[in-house]
Design a protein around this motif. Sequence first.
Motif, PDB file in Angstrom:
ATOM      1  N   ILE A   1     -55.066  -8.026   4.727  1.00 28.09           N
ATOM      2  CA  ILE A   1     -54.672  -9.304   4.141  1.00 28.09           C
ATOM      3  C   ILE A   1     -54.212 -10.226   5.246  1.00 28.09           C
ATOM      4  O   ILE A   1     -53.449  -9.826   6.126  1.00 28.09           O
ATOM      5  N   ASP A   2     -54.673 -11.474   5.191  1.00 27.14           N
ATOM      6  CA  ASP A   2     -54.297 -12.463   6.188  1.00 27.14           C
ATOM      7  C   ASP A   2     -52.806 -12.750   6.052  1.00 27.14           C
ATOM      8  O   ASP A   2     -52.359 -13.279   5.036  1.00 27.14           O
ATOM      9  N   PRO A   3     -52.017 -12.424   7.060  1.00 29.01           N
ATOM     10  CA  PRO A   3     -50.567 -12.535   6.958  1.00 29.01           C
ATOM     11  C   PRO A   3     -50.022 -13.914   7.335  1.00 29.01           C
ATOM     12  O   PRO A   3     -49.041 -14.017   8.052  1.00 29.01           O
ATOM     13  N   VAL A   4     -50.616 -14.970   6.831  1.00 25.44           N
ATOM     14  CA  VAL A   4     -50.229 -16.323   7.206  1.00 25.44           C
ATOM     15  C   VAL A   4     -48.749 -16.575   6.957  1.00 25.44           C
ATOM     16  O   VAL A   4     -48.064 -17.183   7.772  1.00 25.44           O
ATOM     17  N   VAL A   5     -48.239 -16.108   5.832  1.00 27.00           N
ATOM     18  CA  VAL A   5     -46.878 -16.459   5.452  1.00 27.00           C
ATOM     19  C   VAL A   5     -45.855 -15.356   5.707  1.00 27.00           C
ATOM     20  O   VAL A   5     -44.672 -15.573   5.524  1.00 27.00           O
ATOM     21  N   ALA A   6     -46.285 -14.185   6.120  1.00 24.75           N
ATOM     22  CA  ALA A   6     -45.345 -13.079   6.284  1.00 24.75           C
ATOM     23  C   ALA A   6     -44.256 -13.395   7.291  1.00 24.75           C
ATOM     24  O   ALA A   6     -43.086 -13.134   7.067  1.00 24.75           O
ATOM     25  N   SER A   7     -44.626 -13.985   8.420  1.00 23.29           N
ATOM     26  CA  SER A   7     -43.620 -14.282   9.439  1.00 23.29           C
ATOM     27  C   SER A   7     -42.698 -15.401   8.977  1.00 23.29           C
ATOM     28  O   SER A   7     -41.508 -15.399   9.277  1.00 23.29           O
ATOM     29  N   THR A   8     -43.219 -16.356   8.213  1.00 23.79           N
ATOM     30  CA  THR A   8     -42.384 -17.433   7.689  1.00 23.79           C
ATOM     31  C   THR A   8     -41.335 -16.884   6.743  1.00 23.79           C
ATOM     32  O   THR A   8     -40.162 -17.238   6.813  1.00 23.79           O
ATOM     33  N   VAL A   9     -41.744 -15.990   5.842  1.00 27.46           N
ATOM     34  CA  VAL A   9     -40.812 -15.382   4.898  1.00 27.46           C
ATOM     35  C   VAL A   9     -39.742 -14.613   5.646  1.00 27.46           C
ATOM     36  O   VAL A   9     -38.557 -14.717   5.345  1.00 27.46           O
ATOM     37  N   SER A  10     -40.154 -13.842   6.634  1.00 30.12           N
ATOM     38  CA  SER A  10     -39.208 -13.066   7.417  1.00 30.12           C
ATOM     39  C   SER A  10     -38.201 -13.974   8.114  1.00 30.12           C
ATOM     40  O   SER A  10     -36.998 -13.710   8.117  1.00 30.12           O
ATOM     41  N   ASN A  11     -38.687 -15.074   8.690  1.00 30.40           N
ATOM     42  CA  ASN A  11     -37.789 -16.015   9.377  1.00 30.40           C
ATOM     43  C   ASN A  11     -36.824 -16.682   8.411  1.00 30.40           C
ATOM     44  O   ASN A  11     -35.656 -16.889   8.742  1.00 30.40           O
ATOM     45  N   VAL A  12     -37.287 -17.033   7.214  1.00 26.11           N
ATOM     46  CA  VAL A  12     -36.403 -17.649   6.216  1.00 26.11           C
ATOM     47  C   VAL A  12     -35.310 -16.674   5.814  1.00 26.11           C
ATOM     48  O   VAL A  12     -34.144 -17.034   5.718  1.00 26.11           O
ATOM     49  N   ARG A  13     -35.684 -15.408   5.605  1.00 30.05           N
ATOM     50  CA  ARG A  13     -34.689 -14.408   5.206  1.00 30.05           C
ATOM     51  C   ARG A  13     -33.682 -14.163   6.322  1.00 30.05           C
ATOM     52  O   ARG A  13     -32.506 -13.991   6.073  1.00 30.05           O
ATOM     53  N   LYS A  14     -34.161 -14.129   7.577  1.00 28.49           N
ATOM     54  CA  LYS A  14     -33.242 -13.897   8.695  1.00 28.49           C
ATOM     55  C   LYS A  14     -32.310 -15.090   8.903  1.00 28.49           C
ATOM     56  O   LYS A  14     -31.182 -14.935   9.331  1.00 28.49           O
ATOM     57  N   ALA A  15     -32.786 -16.290   8.577  1.00 30.59           N
ATOM     58  CA  ALA A  15     -31.967 -17.485   8.741  1.00 30.59           C
ATOM     59  C   ALA A  15     -30.907 -17.591   7.644  1.00 30.59           C
ATOM     60  O   ALA A  15     -29.886 -18.229   7.832  1.00 30.59           O
ATOM     61  N   ALA A  16     -31.142 -16.972   6.502  1.00 35.76           N
ATOM     62  CA  ALA A  16     -30.209 -17.080   5.376  1.00 35.76           C
ATOM     63  C   ALA A  16     -28.792 -16.625   5.722  1.00 35.76           C
ATOM     64  O   ALA A  16     -27.835 -17.321   5.398  1.00 35.76           O
ATOM     65  N   PRO A  17     -28.577 -15.463   6.401  1.00 38.20           N
ATOM     66  CA  PRO A  17     -27.208 -15.085   6.763  1.00 38.20           C
ATOM     67  C   PRO A  17     -26.554 -16.110   7.697  1.00 38.20           C
ATOM     68  O   PRO A  17     -25.374 -16.392   7.592  1.00 38.20           O
ATOM     69  N   ALA A  18     -27.322 -16.691   8.604  1.00 34.84           N
ATOM     70  CA  ALA A  18     -26.772 -17.703   9.511  1.00 34.84           C
ATOM     71  C   ALA A  18     -26.381 -18.950   8.731  1.00 34.84           C
ATOM     72  O   ALA A  18     -25.350 -19.568   9.001  1.00 34.84           O
ATOM     73  N   GLU A  19     -27.202 -19.328   7.741  1.00 33.08           N
ATOM     74  CA  GLU A  19     -26.873 -20.489   6.910  1.00 33.08           C
ATOM     75  C   GLU A  19     -25.622 -20.214   6.084  1.00 33.08           C
ATOM     76  O   GLU A  19     -24.795 -21.091   5.877  1.00 33.08           O
ATOM     77  N   LYS A  20     -25.486 -18.976   5.609  1.00 33.58           N
ATOM     78  CA  LYS A  20     -24.325 -18.621   4.804  1.00 33.58           C
ATOM     79  C   LYS A  20     -23.060 -18.780   5.641  1.00 33.58           C
ATOM     80  O   LYS A  20     -22.046 -19.288   5.173  1.00 33.58           O
TER      81      LYS A  20
END
Length: 178
Positions: free
Chosen positions: A85-104
């Motif tokens: 599967i073309d992983p176009v969005v996988a890295s974006t999702v991962s980055n958004v999730r990793k940024a969430a604790p920093a935003e919190k």
Amino acid sequence: MPKITDTQTIILTRAASRPGNLAMPLPDGLSGAAAKMTVTKMIERGWLEEVEANLRRNEPLWRETGDGHGTTLIATEAGLEAIGIDPVVASTVSNVRKAAPAEKAAGVAADDTPGLKLASIRQGTKQALLIEMLQRPEGASTSEIVEATSWQAHTARGVISGALKKKLGLPITSEKHP
């Protein structure tokens, strides 16, 4: 490259079809030591990643961390590539999730992150061919799509309106030519 098992394929395929590439819940019948062993191997190979679960969105837990929080599993770019599967969005999702604790920590609530409805397109499928044809500068006519995919005209129109516009959220415009 390590060989992927049927169970691992099922987990990654389901994750690719879920918003945010969420790998939980695991397939029925996979629990206990078997689940732990399967997930551990997938994490070691980089196919799954353990991230903090958003309990406000009722994300299913993989394990509890003991401090009132828990973790869940998401498919990574490498995991999606492993099943083709073309992983176009996988890295974006991962980055958004990793940024969430920093935003919190900065005072931004995790719920303020817009709901991600992401999907991946497997290369070599008729749907991928259809998207490719529609992205051409001249676009594609229904008759061209029917010829290329061997679909009936009503099927081609249904895929465009249902799968592409509604499910994937792709911008589609149409014109009538006399």
